[in-house]
Design a protein around this motif. Structure first.
Motif, PDB file in Angstrom:
ATOM      1  N   UNK A 115       0.812  -1.220   0.000  1.00  0.00           N
ATOM      2  CA  UNK A 115       0.000   0.000   0.000  1.00  0.00           C
ATOM      3  C   UNK A 115       0.842   1.265   0.000  1.00  0.00           C
ATOM      4  N   UNK A 116       2.095   1.181  -0.454  1.00  0.00           N
ATOM      5  CA  UNK A 116       2.942   2.376  -0.414  1.00  0.00           C
ATOM      6  C   UNK A 116       2.555   3.406  -1.474  1.00  0.00           C
ATOM      7  N   UNK A 117       1.614   3.045  -2.345  1.00  0.00           N
ATOM      8  CA  UNK A 117       1.067   4.037  -3.273  1.00  0.00           C
ATOM      9  C   UNK A 117      -0.451   4.115  -3.144  1.00  0.00           C
ATOM     10  N   UNK A 118      -0.958   3.831  -1.964  1.00  0.00           N
ATOM     11  CA  UNK A 118      -2.401   3.794  -1.738  1.00  0.00           C
ATOM     12  C   UNK A 118      -3.051   5.122  -2.118  1.00  0.00           C
ATOM     13  N   UNK A 119      -4.211   5.043  -2.786  1.00  0.00           N
ATOM     14  CA  UNK A 119      -4.923   6.257  -3.182  1.00  0.00           C
ATOM     15  C   UNK A 119      -6.130   6.545  -2.288  1.00  0.00           C
ATOM     16  N   UNK A 120      -6.556   5.547  -1.499  1.00  0.00           N
ATOM     17  CA  UNK A 120      -7.675   5.753  -0.561  1.00  0.00           C
ATOM     18  C   UNK A 120      -7.340   5.044   0.739  1.00  0.00           C
ATOM     19  N   UNK A 121      -7.164   5.832   1.787  1.00  0.00           N
ATOM     20  CA  UNK A 121      -6.750   5.315   3.093  1.00  0.00           C
ATOM     21  C   UNK A 121      -7.868   5.546   4.099  1.00  0.00           C
ATOM     22  N   UNK A 122      -8.188   4.505   4.871  1.00  0.00           N
ATOM     23  CA  UNK A 122      -9.136   4.622   5.974  1.00  0.00           C
ATOM     24  C   UNK A 122      -8.352   4.690   7.275  1.00  0.00           C
ATOM     25  N   UNK A 123      -8.629   5.730   8.080  1.00  0.00           N
ATOM     26  CA  UNK A 123      -7.971   5.913   9.367  1.00  0.00           C
ATOM     27  C   UNK A 123      -8.930   5.584  10.498  1.00  0.00           C
ATOM     28  N   UNK A 124      -8.424   4.938  11.503  1.00  0.00           N
ATOM     29  CA  UNK A 124      -9.150   4.733  12.756  1.00  0.00           C
ATOM     30  C   UNK A 124      -9.436   6.108  13.367  1.00  0.00           C
ATOM     31  N   UNK A 125     -10.715   6.443  13.488  1.00  0.00           N
ATOM     32  CA  UNK A 125     -11.086   7.776  13.975  1.00  0.00           C
ATOM     33  C   UNK A 125     -10.715   7.995  15.431  1.00  0.00           C
ATOM     34  N   UNK A 126     -10.341   6.942  16.148  1.00  0.00           N
ATOM     35  CA  UNK A 126      -9.974   7.098  17.556  1.00  0.00           C
ATOM     36  C   UNK A 126      -8.468   7.295  17.758  1.00  0.00           C
ATOM     37  N   UNK A 127      -7.687   7.239  16.704  1.00  0.00           N
ATOM     38  CA  UNK A 127      -6.231   7.291  16.901  1.00  0.00           C
ATOM     39  C   UNK A 127      -5.752   8.687  17.251  1.00  0.00           C
ATOM     40  N   UNK A 128      -4.602   8.744  17.914  1.00  0.00           N
ATOM     41  CA  UNK A 128      -3.963  10.019  18.242  1.00  0.00           C
ATOM     42  C   UNK A 128      -3.656  10.781  16.961  1.00  0.00           C
ATOM     43  N   UNK A 129      -3.698  12.103  17.045  1.00  0.00           N
ATOM     44  CA  UNK A 129      -3.464  12.919  15.861  1.00  0.00           C
ATOM     45  C   UNK A 129      -2.030  12.771  15.353  1.00  0.00           C
ATOM     46  N   UNK A 130      -1.057  12.531  16.266  1.00  0.00           N
ATOM     47  CA  UNK A 130       0.322  12.369  15.787  1.00  0.00           C
ATOM     48  C   UNK A 130       0.499  11.031  15.068  1.00  0.00           C
ATOM     49  N   UNK A 131      -0.268  10.013  15.443  1.00  0.00           N
ATOM     50  CA  UNK A 131      -0.241   8.750  14.695  1.00  0.00           C
ATOM     51  C   UNK A 131      -0.798   8.990  13.289  1.00  0.00           C
ATOM     52  N   UNK A 132      -1.926   9.719  13.223  1.00  0.00           N
ATOM     53  CA  UNK A 132      -2.528  10.002  11.918  1.00  0.00           C
ATOM     54  C   UNK A 132      -1.586  10.816  11.043  1.00  0.00           C
TER      55      UNK A 132
END
Length: 366
Positions: free
Chosen positions: A98-115
């Motif tokens: 996924x090193x060229x991923x065009x659509x990423x889903x983020x865990x909405x509960x994660x820390x902002x620095x992780x995101x």
């Protein structure tokens, strides 16, 4: 509870393909617990699970690696404090394809620095949260999840009955809460909360249980929950000390009718907001609309509050297997509050209530 990680990863990838998602990134959270059956210690060090189209991998702080290895066979990309996580994260991205991923889903509960670590590595990617992927799957409970939630609901019934049996004028809110906590613990559950709100305190839906002494004429809101086997409970019932306050019986009837209206409205294919509207209409038509100050319900699974949310604005389409609360209430400042809450699972023909405890008021004799 044992998790079938292989099946859940396969289901997630089906949803990823359907939604055009190339990568899902989760932090230590209930999402991770649901998917792989555990989560490492959450701290300031980035720890992430990456799920790509065909493979998955962890970005794992060195301090967590040894202990976490006992819980999973998923590959680790370990980083240490003296190096930092950037290179290990790049390697994890490449590993899962996924090193060229065009659509990423983020865990909405994660820390902002992780995101930020994820977004800095994929600045071109479209970003969204888990609503249409992991949360979509989590909302639909399987039989094992249902059995665990049912067991906890019945345990909460018994904890509530222990509170009813002990309730006496002259005791404090905290003393009653302690008795309920002790019952949860006696059955091997972790007590999570006990909101005991007597008299005028009941007008605050999230009252902090305190030192108020229960007295003759008090209506008492009792909202409790505990966790056993990784699943929670949540139930609210009412008690009255001696003679109920003026108007209490009428308002209890109105709230019970609102519960019944929501139960009748909750069917597969119905929008969550229509269930909220059904409960709210009963209370509004009775002249108490301004005193119903919260949503009608929230979802429940391994998290005590999770989708679906039964709100006035939710467009979630309810489906068989979803578990959520129905808990309308009326809160009259300076007098009392009244809430009745049950957890239900949605079946093909409507909701099944997990509790077996009637919603009748418990009256403590004078």
């Amino acid at each position: 509870m044992t998790v079938d990680t292989t099946a859940r990863l396969a289901g997630l990838r089906d949803r990823m393909r359907a939604q055009g998602v190339d990568l899902v990134v989760l932090a230590p959270s209930a999402h991770m617990d649901w998917l792989v059956g555990f989560h490492p210690l959450l701290c300031e060090r980035p720890c992430l699970l990456l799920v790509g189209p065909e493979r998955e991998a962890f970005l794992m702080p060195a301090l967590n690696a040894e202990g976490s290895r006992e819980s999973t066979a998923i590959p680790f990309h370990v980083w240490a404090d003296d190096v930092g996580p950037v290179e290990a994260f790049a390697a994890a991205l490449a590993d899962v394809g996924s090193n060229s991923a065009s659509h990423v889903v983020l865990d909405e509960t994660m820390r902002i620095d992780f995101a930020a670590l994820v977004l800095d590595a994929l600045p071109w990617a479209r970003r969204s949260f888990t609503d249409d992927t992991l949360s979509y799957l989590r909302m639909r409970k399987d039989h094992r999840e249902y059995a665990a939630l049912k067991m906890n609901a019945l345990l909460a019934d018994r904890a509530m009955q222990a509170g009813f049996a002990a309730l006496r004028p002259g005791m404090t809110e905290k003393q009653l809460a302690a008795i309920i906590f002790d019952h949860f613990a006696s059955e091997g559950a972790r007590p999570d909360f006990a909101v005991v709100a007597a008299g005028s305190n009941g007008a605050f839906p999230h009252h902090h249980t305190g030192d108020r002494v229960l007295a003759e004429g008090d209506a008492v809101v009792i909202d409790i929950g505990g966790t056993k086997g990784g699943f929670p409970s949540d139930i609210t019932r009412m008690a009255v000390v001696g003679r109920p306050p003026e108007g209490y019986g009428q308002i209890h009837t109105i709230v019970e009718r609102a519960v019944q209206a929501a139960l009748k409205a909750a069917r597969p294919g119905v929008l969550a907001r229509d269930v909220d509207a059904a409960a709210r209409k009963v209370i509004t038509d009775a002249g108490y609309g301004e005193y119903f100050v919260h949503r009608t319900g929230h979802g429940m699974g391994i998290g005590g509050h999770e989708p679906p949310y039964i709100t006035a604005t939710s467009d979630t389409v309810l489906a068989e297997g979803m578990v959520f609360s129905i808990e309308p209430g009326i809160y009259i400042p300076g007098r009392f509050g009244l809430r009745l809450e049950d957890i239900v699972i949605l079946r093909e023909d409507g909701p099944e209530i997990l509790s077996s405890l009637p919603r009748d008021v418990h009256v403590v004799a004078e």
